[in-house]
Design a protein around this motif. Sequence first.
Motif, PDB file in Angstrom:
ATOM      1  N   VAL A  52      34.800 -83.774  -2.262  1.00 20.65           N
ATOM      2  CA  VAL A  52      33.379 -84.100  -2.194  1.00 20.65           C
ATOM      3  C   VAL A  52      32.572 -82.808  -2.192  1.00 20.65           C
ATOM      4  O   VAL A  52      32.766 -81.966  -1.325  1.00 20.65           O
ATOM      5  N   ARG A 165      24.640 -89.601  -6.863  1.00 25.02           N
ATOM      6  CA  ARG A 165      26.089 -89.555  -6.645  1.00 25.02           C
ATOM      7  C   ARG A 165      26.798 -89.909  -7.954  1.00 25.02           C
ATOM      8  O   ARG A 165      26.489 -90.924  -8.572  1.00 25.02           O
ATOM      9  N   LYS A 167      30.927 -89.643  -9.947  1.00 21.73           N
ATOM     10  CA  LYS A 167      32.357 -89.418  -9.733  1.00 21.73           C
ATOM     11  C   LYS A 167      33.001 -88.910 -11.017  1.00 21.73           C
ATOM     12  O   LYS A 167      32.634 -89.326 -12.113  1.00 21.73           O
ATOM     13  N   ILE A 176      33.640 -86.245  -6.124  1.00 22.78           N
ATOM     14  CA  ILE A 176      32.317 -86.843  -5.938  1.00 22.78           C
ATOM     15  C   ILE A 176      31.305 -85.709  -5.807  1.00 22.78           C
ATOM     16  O   ILE A 176      31.470 -84.814  -4.971  1.00 22.78           O
TER      17      ILE A 176
END
Length: 184
Positions: A52, A165, A167, A176
């Motif tokens: 992340v 956001r 991915k 992410i």
Amino acid sequence: MNNGVVREKENKSVLPNKIYIKDDPLTIDDELMGHEYHKLDIKILEDKKLVVLGFTTNLAMYYFAKNILTSSYNERVSYLELFPYDTVNGVRFAKNSAQLCIDIEKFIKMDEAECYIVDDMGEYKFELDFKTFYQSVTFYFPNTEDYINFAKYLLSMSIYNRKNRVKFYSEDYTLILQYSRFVI
């Protein structure tokens, strides 16, 4: 009169979509440096096979992307190591953040005096692979063009706030990229 003051503050928070490539890559806005809540926190969650990159604000993402973009035009970039110290390439790392490395296989000279970032993240096509090593994540780009389009993708994301956001997937992990929509 109060409405004029509010509008002025709102206009200050709008991030410019015109990037001057010849800028010093480490030009950092006073607002970014003045507030410690603008940060990048990189977490590697081995048990979930997840990486992340979490920016606390779109301003933190904007300056990070702007500085990696301008550095690619102003110098021959092939490998970058961004260690989580106070401020690196226009963004403050969170305490205990993982390290970020960027590896570009082939340098392609790009000549662009300035560029406009468009309100369509799909416009910026790039190949990205990534791997983790202990407390470090490395992004692999096949060439400078993919690296530049990745930076423009982040800029579009941070300027236009269409998504906060996204991915990406590698063979083993999910990446992410996100920023918080909450701004103090």
